[in-house]
Write a protein that holds these residues in place. Structure first.
Motif, PDB file in Angstrom:
ATOM      1  N   VAL A  12       0.826  -1.200   0.000  1.00 40.60           N
ATOM      2  CA  VAL A  12       0.000   0.000   0.000  1.00 40.60           C
ATOM      3  C   VAL A  12       0.858   1.247   0.000  1.00 40.60           C
ATOM      4  O   VAL A  12       0.603   2.200  -0.740  1.00 40.60           O
ATOM      5  CB  VAL A  12      -0.912  -0.011   1.250  1.00 40.60           C
ATOM      6  N   LEU A  13       1.901   1.214   0.809  1.00 37.70           N
ATOM      7  CA  LEU A  13       2.767   2.388   0.899  1.00 37.70           C
ATOM      8  C   LEU A  13       3.576   2.581  -0.374  1.00 37.70           C
ATOM      9  O   LEU A  13       3.794   3.708  -0.814  1.00 37.70           O
ATOM     10  CB  LEU A  13       3.689   2.278   2.110  1.00 37.70           C
ATOM     11  N   MET A  15       2.604   1.815  -3.258  1.00 33.84           N
ATOM     12  CA  MET A  15       1.657   2.374  -4.227  1.00 33.84           C
ATOM     13  C   MET A  15       1.455   3.860  -3.960  1.00 33.84           C
ATOM     14  O   MET A  15       1.461   4.666  -4.879  1.00 33.84           O
ATOM     15  CB  MET A  15       0.327   1.626  -4.102  1.00 33.84           C
ATOM     16  N   LEU A  16       1.332   4.214  -2.687  1.00 33.37           N
ATOM     17  CA  LEU A  16       1.088   5.614  -2.333  1.00 33.37           C
ATOM     18  C   LEU A  16       2.232   6.498  -2.815  1.00 33.37           C
ATOM     19  O   LEU A  16       1.998   7.528  -3.451  1.00 33.37           O
ATOM     20  CB  LEU A  16       0.925   5.717  -0.796  1.00 33.37           C
ATOM     21  N   ASP A  19       2.370   6.653  -6.619  1.00 31.30           N
ATOM     22  CA  ASP A  19       1.320   7.514  -7.169  1.00 31.30           C
ATOM     23  C   ASP A  19       1.581   8.977  -6.878  1.00 31.30           C
ATOM     24  O   ASP A  19       1.248   9.848  -7.680  1.00 31.30           O
ATOM     25  CB  ASP A  19      -0.050   7.111  -6.596  1.00 31.30           C
ATOM     26  N   THR A  20       2.201   9.243  -5.717  1.00 30.60           N
ATOM     27  CA  THR A  20       2.526  10.625  -5.367  1.00 30.60           C
ATOM     28  C   THR A  20       3.547  11.198  -6.350  1.00 30.60           C
ATOM     29  O   THR A  20       3.451  12.349  -6.764  1.00 30.60           O
ATOM     30  CB  THR A  20       3.098  10.688  -3.945  1.00 30.60           C
ATOM     31  N   GLU A  22       4.261  10.118  -9.391  1.00 26.24           N
ATOM     32  CA  GLU A  22       4.098   9.740 -10.811  1.00 26.24           C
ATOM     33  C   GLU A  22       4.025  10.954 -11.735  1.00 26.24           C
ATOM     34  O   GLU A  22       4.315  10.864 -12.918  1.00 26.24           O
ATOM     35  CB  GLU A  22       2.877   8.839 -10.982  1.00 26.24           C
ATOM     36  N   ASP A  23       3.618  12.114 -11.187  1.00 30.59           N
ATOM     37  CA  ASP A  23       3.464  13.291 -12.034  1.00 30.59           C
ATOM     38  C   ASP A  23       4.774  14.002 -12.324  1.00 30.59           C
ATOM     39  O   ASP A  23       4.815  14.927 -13.125  1.00 30.59           O
ATOM     40  CB  ASP A  23       2.486  14.275 -11.382  1.00 30.59           C
ATOM     41  N   LYS A 104       6.699   8.662   9.363  1.00 27.97           N
ATOM     42  CA  LYS A 104       5.347   8.244   9.003  1.00 27.97           C
ATOM     43  C   LYS A 104       4.408   8.691  10.122  1.00 27.97           C
ATOM     44  O   LYS A 104       4.794   8.597  11.290  1.00 27.97           O
ATOM     45  CB  LYS A 104       5.297   6.718   8.915  1.00 27.97           C
ATOM     46  N   PRO A 105       3.190   9.067   9.926  1.00 29.70           N
ATOM     47  CA  PRO A 105       2.631   9.267   8.579  1.00 29.70           C
ATOM     48  C   PRO A 105       3.124  10.569   7.965  1.00 29.70           C
ATOM     49  O   PRO A 105       3.410  11.515   8.670  1.00 29.70           O
ATOM     50  CB  PRO A 105       1.136   9.341   8.862  1.00 29.70           C
ATOM     51  N   PHE A 106       3.204  10.553   6.670  1.00 31.84           N
ATOM     52  CA  PHE A 106       3.753  11.744   6.002  1.00 31.84           C
ATOM     53  C   PHE A 106       2.715  12.305   5.028  1.00 31.84           C
ATOM     54  O   PHE A 106       1.776  11.608   4.621  1.00 31.84           O
ATOM     55  CB  PHE A 106       5.026  11.382   5.253  1.00 31.84           C
ATOM     56  N   SER A 107       2.968  13.540   4.645  1.00 25.97           N
ATOM     57  CA  SER A 107       2.068  14.156   3.667  1.00 25.97           C
ATOM     58  C   SER A 107       2.641  13.915   2.275  1.00 25.97           C
ATOM     59  O   SER A 107       3.792  14.270   2.013  1.00 25.97           O
ATOM     60  CB  SER A 107       1.961  15.658   3.962  1.00 25.97           C
ATOM     61  N   PRO A 108       1.853  13.321   1.362  1.00 29.73           N
ATOM     62  CA  PRO A 108       2.382  13.031   0.019  1.00 29.73           C
ATOM     63  C   PRO A 108       2.853  14.306  -0.690  1.00 29.73           C
ATOM     64  O   PRO A 108       3.867  14.280  -1.380  1.00 29.73           O
ATOM     65  CB  PRO A 108       1.193  12.407  -0.706  1.00 29.73           C
ATOM     66  N   MET A 109       2.120  15.402  -0.458  1.00 34.54           N
ATOM     67  CA  MET A 109       2.487  16.637  -1.157  1.00 34.54           C
ATOM     68  C   MET A 109       3.835  17.161  -0.655  1.00 34.54           C
ATOM     69  O   MET A 109       4.655  17.633  -1.428  1.00 34.54           O
ATOM     70  CB  MET A 109       1.386  17.698  -0.945  1.00 34.54           C
ATOM     71  N   GLU A 110       3.998  17.033   0.626  1.00 34.96           N
ATOM     72  CA  GLU A 110       5.272  17.477   1.217  1.00 34.96           C
ATOM     73  C   GLU A 110       6.412  16.613   0.669  1.00 34.96           C
ATOM     74  O   GLU A 110       7.457  17.118   0.286  1.00 34.96           O
ATOM     75  CB  GLU A 110       5.190  17.321   2.732  1.00 34.96           C
TER      76      GLU A 110
ATOM     77  N   SER B 728      -0.412   6.143   7.720  1.00 40.82           N
ATOM     78  CA  SER B 728       0.261   6.757   6.573  1.00 40.82           C
ATOM     79  C   SER B 728      -0.590   6.564   5.326  1.00 40.82           C
ATOM     80  O   SER B 728      -0.788   7.507   4.543  1.00 40.82           O
ATOM     81  CB  SER B 728       1.617   6.101   6.329  1.00 40.82           C
ATOM     82  N   PHE B 733      -3.455   8.640   1.092  1.00 39.32           N
ATOM     83  CA  PHE B 733      -4.395   8.524  -0.022  1.00 39.32           C
ATOM     84  C   PHE B 733      -5.477   9.595   0.045  1.00 39.32           C
ATOM     85  O   PHE B 733      -5.921  10.097  -0.971  1.00 39.32           O
ATOM     86  CB  PHE B 733      -5.020   7.127  -0.045  1.00 39.32           C
ATOM     87  N   GLU B 735      -5.038  12.557   1.134  1.00 38.12           N
ATOM     88  CA  GLU B 735      -4.418  13.782   0.626  1.00 38.12           C
ATOM     89  C   GLU B 735      -4.334  13.751  -0.894  1.00 38.12           C
ATOM     90  O   GLU B 735      -4.635  14.745  -1.571  1.00 38.12           O
ATOM     91  CB  GLU B 735      -3.025  13.944   1.235  1.00 38.12           C
ATOM     92  N   LEU B 736      -3.991  12.589  -1.416  1.00 35.96           N
ATOM     93  CA  LEU B 736      -3.906  12.456  -2.870  1.00 35.96           C
ATOM     94  C   LEU B 736      -5.278  12.717  -3.505  1.00 35.96           C
ATOM     95  O   LEU B 736      -5.390  13.444  -4.490  1.00 35.96           O
ATOM     96  CB  LEU B 736      -3.423  11.064  -3.254  1.00 35.96           C
ATOM     97  N   LYS B 740      -5.397  15.870  -5.924  1.00 32.21           N
ATOM     98  CA  LYS B 740      -5.172  15.517  -7.344  1.00 32.21           C
ATOM     99  C   LYS B 740      -6.490  15.198  -8.016  1.00 32.21           C
ATOM    100  O   LYS B 740      -7.431  14.712  -7.375  1.00 32.21           O
ATOM    101  CB  LYS B 740      -4.255  14.300  -7.425  1.00 32.21           C
ATOM    102  N   TYR B 750      -8.481   4.067  -4.335  1.00 31.64           N
ATOM    103  CA  TYR B 750      -7.909   4.759  -3.173  1.00 31.64           C
ATOM    104  C   TYR B 750      -8.833   4.640  -1.976  1.00 31.64           C
ATOM    105  O   TYR B 750      -8.408   4.372  -0.858  1.00 31.64           O
ATOM    106  CB  TYR B 750      -7.667   6.245  -3.500  1.00 31.64           C
TER     107      TYR B 750
END
Lengths: 123, 1087
Positions: A12-13, A15-16, A19-20, A22-23, A104-110, B728, B733, B735-736, B740, B750
């Motif tokens: 899961v992580l 993937m997270l 996906d974070t 990928e852009d 963890k937990p972290f912010s994907p945007m950060e 986490s 997810f 947040e995503l 997004k 998700y």
């Protein structure tokens, strides 16, 4: 084209993070689900960033770092991703050669921002 | 030895031997000489003969040679045949003589001549002569001349010369021989002379020696005789000889000795006579002197003592002045009276008779005696009476000597009285001392009471007594049965004490009870003396009551006893104090020994004064015992080396014990390597009145706290990690999703992930809280009787629809009744089954078995999954321990499930465990004690087919209704079958291929895909299973007739379970007996 290696035992992580990131443009993302796999990838391919989980079965992130040579560690920025957020763990990771540290937990945007920063520095 | 032997041989024999030996020597040497001379003469004669013969032969040879030459020349000259004949004869003669010569013993030179001659003879005979003869016949005289001038004649001439020479030499030789023979004769004469001279010398020597042997002792004997005659002492050594001389010697010696002895005896007698004479003179002198001494003694005696002489009848015949002085009687009033004039005060008549008897046998009597003087006063006399015996040994008078000892006697009496009182005082003092000593050193109350009581009885002669320590009710009794007194004390204690609290002591006079009366005819009075022992606060500590029969107490005794009681009061108070201190001490010791902390008190010198039990156990130090002092050097090393932090420990001790440390200090240390103990020790300096007396060390075993601490921090870090990971995902997810834009499918994915992770988080928190509750002991268990078979089946039933895994139950537990919290057991089973499903992704079957084991029922959940590495099996029941590999990591889980299971099972007196082979599968088992352990066993027996589990007939029930399945299985198990449950036809078929079943019970209404008929068809169509008997259990009536001929029994639901088991038993029994498949005809539903 820059390359990032994500090492985490949790699907899961992985993937997270994948996906974070990928852009990001001109970035190739590779994943490894354990320390052994990570080591084979790291020794065969040069990476611009390694995101490494701390707590993994069989081989912890610290142990993976221990196996890597100094040259590679100096060349490659390593970000330690861990649920162990205590100061002691942070220090241990730093001593082992991790330059960045993300609890963890972290912010994907950060995470995305930091990764962007690292990669642009690298360029 | 040899000498001795020789000496023992008699002289005669010796002479005989010598003469014999001499004769033998002369004879032997004469004969030897005669033969030797003869021999020599013969040899000489022979040599001469030989030489003469040789000379003759040589002469003859020479003559013959000359003859030969003479004839030869004659022939040559005359040429006559006669001459030739003579020549030949001469030649023949020469030949014979030459032979003769050759036979002689020849010297080398002669041998040369012989050879030359032979050669010449041969030549002459064979060559020269025939040549000469030929020449003569031819008349060739030149030839002859030549011939004669040849060398042959040369040798001949030489020989002839030699013969001449030989002759002369042999002559001279003969002469020499003659002279040698004469010389030899001379030599022989000389030898003979020498020999006779040696013999003569030897003979002389022997005789001289013999003479000396004989003469020496004779000379000595003569000397001895002379000296004997002269009267001198005969000094003769012993002669070690046994011959005639020796014997003579001996005889003489004996004689001399006896003469000497006699002489000595005479001399001695003489001397004795002299001595006797001297002695007589001496005695005479002494007698004279003693006479004068006696006279002076008599004088002195008369001066100091009274002397009297009594006749053998006891009549005074003499009395000196002193008698009158002592007795007051005049001399005239005494003489002529018997001794009875004086009355003897202290001597009875019988004693007097004894005295007289003694005196009459010659004995002397001496004693002190009191007589009455003339004026009537008593006089003490020291009397001595001595009998005088005449020559016939009869008494003819007595001598009496008397001394006045009256004054001495009175002094003596005074002294004796003083002594007696002193002795009494001493005894009193001693007794007092003894009492003091005893009451000072006795720390036991009973012992004290006994000692005191004994002392009082002895000192004041109580006939009976009682000593009672009031507080402790300790009593010591004399003369009265103990139980009487105890009864009395119990009943009348208060009364007695009441009077005593007002009166310190009192005396009761009463008539004696029968026991005291004894055999006395008169009435006796008894005196009871009561007294108390009181302390400073006037509290009664003890009571003493003593009884004397017949005599009361003097004032003196009463005050004495009271004084004693005061002393005893002090002693008793001391005893109480001691006991209190002792109790306090014991209490302290017990407290110190029973605290969990190790306590150690060390004085300022570092000497251990006290160690409690806990510490000696903690540090394994059992050297110390109560009251022991252990110097620093002896304990320090043991203590510091015992702990892992030896150096720090040593420093800690040193610092804590140093004078400067006034504050308490602490340190932590650990013990052991494997099972480590953690100890916290603190040191406090101990002061008494501001002076440091030592240091107290308190060691506290903090292993549990330490471990708990460790566990807690580990737990916190693990929990935070375990929570952070799903968190986490949820946060990430979300947040995503928020930040997004994405496709709806991705959004859905998700969201699903978020949901899953959130669920995981909840599960985790629930599990964690569950476990926390269980561990803290707040979890309540509602124990109720539960049938475990039923529970297991119901849990399996819930998984029926899960699809991925088929769960098969093999139930052979006859007794599955347990007393547990059903919900908790369901939690355990659910957990184990979901674990089994989760961790066996590659297989699709899980087997659950139930069976009895001793007094418990065992449940095993077996999967064919990933398995567990051997080294990790033991850790799995710990919190957050999951199998540590990526394969299992992917599966996920809280890591708390097994810990919860363990907690639940163990709280309900069960056991839980794991057997696993990595890569092959895992079996988790747990067992719970059955409810009715004993009764179940008895019920079990009659239904058993066989004791061996393996031989139990195996029956498969294919039924999707678990309650019916349970009902049937209970019935069948009771009849001794092993029951395997299935609810899926395909699985049941697969199972039937693997396991031999005695029968299969099939429900027709099964799942959606396949039904019971499909299963029967599959079974019957397969040659491996076509012979297995099948019993149909169904709510439906038999409809598919085509298959009915393959079915052994058709049971229409509802039917009593007994019917099924009976049917199966019939089938099995028939099969066991014959091995054939039969169709039982019981029941009405069979075709």
């Amino acid at each position: 084209m820059q390359k990032i290696l994500i090492v985490d035992d949790e699907d899961v992580l992985r993937m997270l993070i994948e996906d974070t990131l990928e852009d990001l443009e001109d970035v190739e993302i590779h994943t490894a689900e354990n320390g052994v796999e990570a080591l084979t990838r790291l020794t065969s391919d040069p990476y611009d960033l390694v995101i490494l989980d701390y707590m993994m079965p069989e081989m912890t992130g610290i142990e993976v770092l221990g196996e890597l040579n100094e040259e590679l560690k100096n060349k490659t920025p390593i970000m330690m991703l861990t649920a162990k957020a205590q100061e002691m763990d942070r220090n241990r990771a730093r001593e082992a050669g991790a330059r960045y540290f993300m609890p963890k937990p972290f912010s994907p945007m950060e995470l995305l921002q930091i990764v962007e920063g690292i990669l642009s520095d690298k360029q | 030895m040899i000498n001795n032997k020789l000496a023992d041989v008699s002289i005669k024999t010796k002479y005989f031997r010598i003469i014999f030996i001499l004769f033998l020597a002369i004879m032997l040497s004469g004969i030897g000489l005669f033969f030797y001379i003869n021999n020599q003469q013969d040899k000489l004669k022979h040599d001469r003969g030989v030489l003469q013969h040789k000379t003759e032969t040589i002469n003859e040879l020479a003559a013959t040679l000359n003859d030969v030459f003479f004839r030869a020349r004659g022939y040559v000259a005359l040429k006559s045949d006669g001459e030739l004949k003579l020549l030949n004869a001469a030649l023949t003669g020469l030949d014979g003589i030459l032979e003769q010569y050759s036979a002689l013993n020849l010297s080398p030179e002669e041998a040369q001549y012989r050879d030359d001659l032979k050669l010449f003879y041969e030549q002459y005979k064979t060559k020269t002569l025939p040549e000469a003869i030929r020449l003569v016949e031819n008349d060739d005289y030149t030839g002859i001349r030549n011939l004669s001038q040849g060398g042959s004649t040369q040798a001949l001439n030489e020989f002839l010369a030699y013969t001449k020479e030989f002759k002369s030499s042999s002559d001279s030789k003969l002469n020499a021989m003659a002279s040698q023979s004469i010389k030899q004769a001379d030599t022989f004469t000389f030898i003979a002379f020498g020999l006779s001279a040696v013999l003569l010398l030897f003979f002389t020597l022997m005789i001289w020696r013999m003479l000396r042997v004989v003469l020496d002792p004779i000379v000595k004997l003569e000397e001895a005789t002379n000296s004997l005659a002269a009267g001198e002492a005969v000094l003769l050594g012993k002669l070690h000889k046994q011959d005639e001389i020796g014997r003579l010697y001996e005889a003489f010696l004996n004689m001399a000795r006896s003469i000497q002895d006699k002489e000595e005896e005479l001399m001695m007698q003489n001397e004795e006579l002299h001595a006797q004479q001297d002695e007589l003179q001496d005695q005479q002198f002494k007698l004279e002197r003693s006479l004068s001494e006696i006279e002076s003694m008599m004088k002195a005696l008369n001066q100091t003592s009274a002397v009297a002489i009594l006749s053998n009848k006891g009549v005074f015949t003499y009395a000196n002045d002193n008698i009158s002085v002592y007795t007051g009687y005049k001399n005239a009033e005494i003489i002529g009276y018997t001794f009875r004039l004086f009355e003897l005060h202290n001597i009875s008549d019988t004693q007097l008779e004894q005295i007289i008897r003694k005196l009459s046998t010659g004995g002397v009597w001496s004693d002190e005696s009191q007589i009455v003087a003339k004026d009537g006063s008593a006089v003490w006399l020291q009397l001595t009476v001595m009998p005088y015996l005449n020559d016939e040994g009869q008494i003819y008078q007595y001598i009496l000597i008397a001394n006045n000892i009256t004054s001495m006697k009175s002094v003596q009496q005074e002294l004796a009285e003083t002594l007696k009182s002193t002795e009494q005082t001493t005894i009193m003092l001693e007794l007092n001392n003894q009492l003091n000593h005893e009451i000072t050193y006795t720390l036991d109350k009973q012992e004290f009471a006994e000692k005191f009581s004994r002392f009082m009885n002895r000192l004041y002669s109580f006939d009976s007594s009682l000593f009672l320590l009031v507080k402790d009710k300790i009593s010591v009794v004399k003369g009265v049965p103990q139980e009487n007194v105890e009864r009395y004390i119990d009943a009348n204690n208060k009364d007695m004490l009441y009077r005593m609290s007002t009166e310190k002591s009192y005396i009761v006079k009463r008539t004696g009870v029968p026991r005291e009366q004894g055999i006395s005819a008169k009435e006796v009075y008894c005196y009871d003396f009561y007294t108390t022992v009181v302390n400073a606060e006037d509290e009664i500590l003890a009571i003493f009551c003593g009884t004397r029969i017949g005599h009361s107490f003097t004032e003196e005794e009463i005050s004495e006893i009271q004084g004693m009681m005061n002393r005893v009061a002090l002693a008793i108070e001391r005893l109480f104090m001691y006991e209190e201190i002792e109790n306090g001490r014991k209490l302290n010791r017990d407290i110190v020994n029973n605290v969990n902390e190790g306590i150690q008190f060390v004085n300022t010198e570092g000497v251990i004064q006290h160690i409690n039990k806990a510490l000696s156990q903690l540090l394994d130090y059992d050297v110390w015992a109560e009251g022991m002092l252990i110097p620093k050097e002896q304990w320090m090393d043991h203590f510091t080396l015992r702990v892992n932090e030896s150096e720090e420990m040593g420093q800690f001790y040193q610092k804590a014990m140093s004078e400067h440390s006034v504050d308490s200090s602490t340190m932590k240390y650990s013990l052991g390597k494997e099972a480590m103990k953690h100890v916290d020790v603190y040191a406090i300096p101990v002061f008494r009145r501001e002076a440091r007396v030592g240091t107290l060390f308190v060691h506290r075993d903090i292993t549990r706290e330490y471990e708990l601490d460790l566990m807690k921090s580990e737990l916190v870090s693990t929990v935070s990690h375990e929570l952070r990971t799903p968190l986490s995902s949820v946060l990430g997810f979300t947040e995503l999703l928020l930040s997004k834009t994405m496709k709806p499918e991705k959004q859905l994915k998700y969201l699903e992930t978020i949901h899953k992770e959130a669920k995981r988080l909840t599960e985790l928190i629930n599990d964690f809280l569950d476990l926390q509750r269980m561990e803290s002991g707040t979890q309540l268990y509602n124990a109720e009787p539960v049938n475990l078979s039923e529970t297991v089946l119901s849990v399996i039933d819930q998984y029926k629809l899960s699809g991925t895994h088929h769960i098969l139950l093999e139930d052979e537990a006859l007794n599955a009744e347990v007393e547990v919290d059903k919900d908790k057991i369901i939690q355990v089973l659910t957990n184990l089954l979901s674990n089994a499903i989760k961790f066996s992704p590659g297989s699709n079957e899980i087997k659950v078995t139930l069976h009895n084991e001793r007094d418990s029922v065992m449940v095993r959940v077996q999967d064919h999954g990933l398995g567990i590495p051997k080294n990790q099996i033991g850790q799995l029941f710990q919190k957050f321990r999951r199998v540590d590999n990526s394969a299992s990591k992917r599966i996920g889980g809280t890591g708390l499930g097994l810990a919860i299971c363990k907690e639940i099972i163990e709280k309900q007196k069960g056991m839980i465990g794991i057997d696993s082979v990595e890569g092959e599968g895992t079996t988790v088992w747990f067992s719970l004690p059955v409810l009715h352990a004993e009764s179940s066993r008895h019920e079990e027996e009659p239904h058993k087919w066989s004791a061996d589990k393996e031989q139990k007939p195996n029956v498969m029930i294919v039924e999707d209704d678990y309650s019916l399945s349970l009902l049937l299985s209970e019935e069948l198990k009771g009849k001794g079958f092993r029951v395997t449950h299935h609810y899926h036809p395909q699985k049941a078929f697969d199972q039937a291929l693997k396991t031999p079943f005695v029968a299969i019970v099939v429900d027709l209404m099964l799942g959606e895909e396949l039904d019971g008929w499909d299963l029967i068809r599959m079974l019957k169509n397969d040659p491996r299973t076509e012979n297995v008997p099948i019993v149909i259990s169904s709510a439906l009536d038999k409809e598919d007739k085509s298959m009915m001929d393959k079915v052994q029994k058709y049971l229409t639901k509802p039917y009593p379970p007994g019917e099924l088991s009976n049917t199966l038993q019939d089938i099995v029994q028939i099969e066991l007996k014959t091995g054939e498949v039969l169709f039982p005809d019981s029941g009405g539903t069979e075709q």
